[in-house]
Design a protein around this motif. Structure first.
Motif, PDB file in Angstrom:
ATOM      1  N   HIS A 129       0.453  -0.890  -4.553  1.00 52.26           N
ATOM      2  CA  HIS A 129      -0.978  -0.570  -4.595  1.00 52.26           C
ATOM      3  C   HIS A 129      -1.215   0.875  -5.025  1.00 52.26           C
ATOM      4  N   LYS A 163       7.880  -6.811   7.093  1.00 52.49           N
ATOM      5  CA  LYS A 163       7.826  -6.106   5.827  1.00 52.49           C
ATOM      6  C   LYS A 163       7.532  -4.641   6.102  1.00 52.49           C
ATOM      7  N   SER A 164       8.247  -3.748   5.408  1.00 48.90           N
ATOM      8  CA  SER A 164       8.036  -2.341   5.716  1.00 48.90           C
ATOM      9  C   SER A 164       6.744  -1.842   5.083  1.00 48.90           C
ATOM     10  N   MET A 165       6.180  -0.829   5.727  1.00 46.62           N
ATOM     11  CA  MET A 165       4.940  -0.254   5.243  1.00 46.62           C
ATOM     12  C   MET A 165       5.096   0.274   3.829  1.00 46.62           C
ATOM     13  N   LEU A 188       4.945  -2.393   1.289  1.00 45.37           N
ATOM     14  CA  LEU A 188       3.583  -2.914   1.207  1.00 45.37           C
ATOM     15  C   LEU A 188       2.676  -1.999   0.377  1.00 45.37           C
ATOM     16  N   ILE A 190      -6.175  -1.573   6.180  1.00 43.20           N
ATOM     17  CA  ILE A 190      -4.947  -2.240   6.617  1.00 43.20           C
ATOM     18  C   ILE A 190      -5.250  -3.249   7.715  1.00 43.20           C
ATOM     19  N   VAL A 247      -4.451  -4.024   2.381  1.00 36.81           N
ATOM     20  CA  VAL A 247      -3.174  -4.701   2.609  1.00 36.81           C
ATOM     21  C   VAL A 247      -3.143  -5.326   3.994  1.00 36.81           C
ATOM     22  N   GLU A 248      -2.306  -6.344   4.125  1.00 32.90           N
ATOM     23  CA  GLU A 248      -2.100  -6.965   5.431  1.00 32.90           C
ATOM     24  C   GLU A 248      -0.662  -6.713   5.843  1.00 32.90           C
ATOM     25  N   ALA A 249      -0.477  -6.048   6.959  1.00 33.04           N
ATOM     26  CA  ALA A 249       0.873  -5.802   7.449  1.00 33.04           C
ATOM     27  C   ALA A 249       1.476  -7.123   7.913  1.00 33.04           C
ATOM     28  N   LEU A 250       2.778  -7.256   7.716  1.00 33.61           N
ATOM     29  CA  LEU A 250       3.459  -8.487   8.092  1.00 33.61           C
ATOM     30  C   LEU A 250       4.585  -8.152   9.056  1.00 33.61           C
TER      31      LEU A 250
END
Ligand SMILES: Nc1ncnc2c1ncn2[C@@H]1O[C@H](COP(=O)(O)OP(=O)(O)O)[C@@H](O)[C@H]1O
Ligand SMILES: [Mg+2]
Length: 399
Positions: A91, A82-84, A87, A174, A76-79
């Motif tokens: 998945h 956006k909360s973890m 995200l 991540i 995943v790519e943190a943004l």
């Protein structure tokens, strides 16, 4: 030369034709993955470095290694916004669904689904269709306290136990990990701590800007014990030369040593820049070999493209006050710089600069490599700032 066969690949996350100079890191990843699979403790990996050094490319490569070694993976790519939980949830749900379909006895997968449902109700997020294909009630109290530092470790434990029961190992990868909030990072660290204590087959590999300086107390000391933080930086001259020469020769062409030296001088070995110069020098050259002259002729175009794309995309998202702050940093040089010195250059009180600094950090423009210091997240950004704003103006006394 033939543009269609140009081997270079400038661009965020684009796999380079030759992944030069990263054997040591890949080796560390291989050892970590191998050891976790046989239940031996090993530190997780957090790849840290500036933009354009090749972290995303490495993370993708490590995911391939993991999959090749029989791991199930989540990438995943943190943004920024956006909360973890939001995200990760889809998945984890997919993963549990897959595990449920693999052969094996036991009820740990069903339990993990119940815990995930409990987690979802605890974080109170909307996750779209909560369709598992499995008719399982949330396990009340399992991961729904609402305190992420408690709930995430419980969730990871349930998921990893489910994997273990099905003889699977999990790798969670991540990217842009610095975008997680501090409570999210601490929760992640606590969860990993639990994985290690119980020797569960779940490893984390992260990439991003350095996060350690922002952590405090218990989570900091855990992080130091649980992670290796390999610094991903520019390539050494021999690796930079290899990154250019090998793909060119692979394509049946050649490049002069003087041309390689010039590219290294201009790029300082930063991978993103190497791809840009390689790409344009190839197109510039009339015939093989690529010469020093070709590189020189490509340079103006590369510099313009970098200014218009790589640097400019970030610059355009800034307020005038934020630009001024960055311009002050550029005035002081490449950095890192002490926050007090930046305040001095701006002729402003250091206490008044907290908000502008915070928003620049949030936008990913600067980061804190050590307490009381600030640095650009993009290599050679100071030069760009001086080109973009030739005249430096301090905020002045009112600020
Ligand atoms: N080891 C390497 N050798 C040559 N080029 C590389 C290497 N690593 C990355 N690159 C190139 O650098 C650019 C940036 O890579 P990326 O993984 O997006 O960096 P980051 O995630 O650190 O910002 C891409 O064009 C990629 O092809
Ligand atoms: Mg990246």
């Amino acid at each position: 030369m033939d543009r269609i066969h140009n081997p270079f690949s400038p661009g965020a996350g684009s796999p380079p034709p030759e992944l030069a100079g990263r054997d040591g890191i890949l080796d560390q990843a291989r050892v970590l993955l191998g050891r976790a699979q046989v239940g031996r403790p090993e530190k997780s990996l957090l790849l840290t470095g500036l933009r354009g050094v090749g972290k995303t490319v490495l993370l993708n490569e490590i995911e391939h290694l993991a999959q090749g070694g029989g791991y199930r993976t989540i990438l995943v790519e943190a943004l920024e916004n956006k909360s973890m939980a939001v995200l990760l949830i889809p998945h984890l749900r997919r993963l549990l669904f897959e595990l449920d379909r693999t052969a094996g006895a036991g009820n740990k997968v069903r339990r993990a689904v119940g815990v995930l449902k409990s987690f979802i109700s605890g974080v109170k997020v909307k996750v779209g269709e909560v369709e598992f294909g499995l008719d399982i009630e949330p396990e009340q109290g399992a991961a729904d306290s609402g305190d992420l530092e408690v709930d995430l470790p419980n969730l990871f434990t349930a998921v990893a136990e489910a994997a273990q029961e099905r003889k699977a190992a999990l790798a969670v990868l991540i990217d842009e990990i610095q975008y997680f909030s501090l409570p999210e990072l601490s929760a992640l660290i606590m969860a990993l701590h639990k994985m290690q204590q119980r020797q569960l087959p779940l490893v984390l590999i992260g990439a991003g800007l350095p996060i350690l300086p922002g952590l405090a107390g218990e989570s900091k000391s855990y992080a130091e014990r649980l992670f290796n933080f390999p610094a991903i930086g520019p390539l050494a001259e021999s690796d930079a030369a290899k990154a250019l020469r090998d793909p060119i020769e692979e394509a049946g062409e050649a490049i002069d040593p003087a041309a390689l030296q010039e590219v290294f001088r201009l790029t300082r070995g930063y991978p993103y820049f190497l791809q840009e110069w390689g790409y344009q020098a190839w197109n510039q050259a009339g015939a093989s070999p690529i010469t020093l002259q070709d590189v020189r002729e490509a340079t103006e175009l590369v510099a313009r493209r970098l200014d218009e794309n790589f640097f400019r995309v970030r610059f355009d998202r800034l307020t005038p006050r934020e630009k001024q702050y960055l311009r002050a940093m550029a005035e002081l040089g490449p950095g890192p710089h002490r926050t007090a010195d930046i305040a001095g250059a701006l002729k402003a009180r250091i206490t008044s600069l907290g908000p502008v600094r915070a928003s620049l950090i949030r936008k990913g423009m600067i980061y804190s490599p050590a307490h009381g210091e600030m640095a650009f997240t993009v290599p050679l950004f100071d030069g760009f700032m001086r080109r973009a704003i030739p005249e430096f103006e301090p905020y002045g006394r009112g600020a």
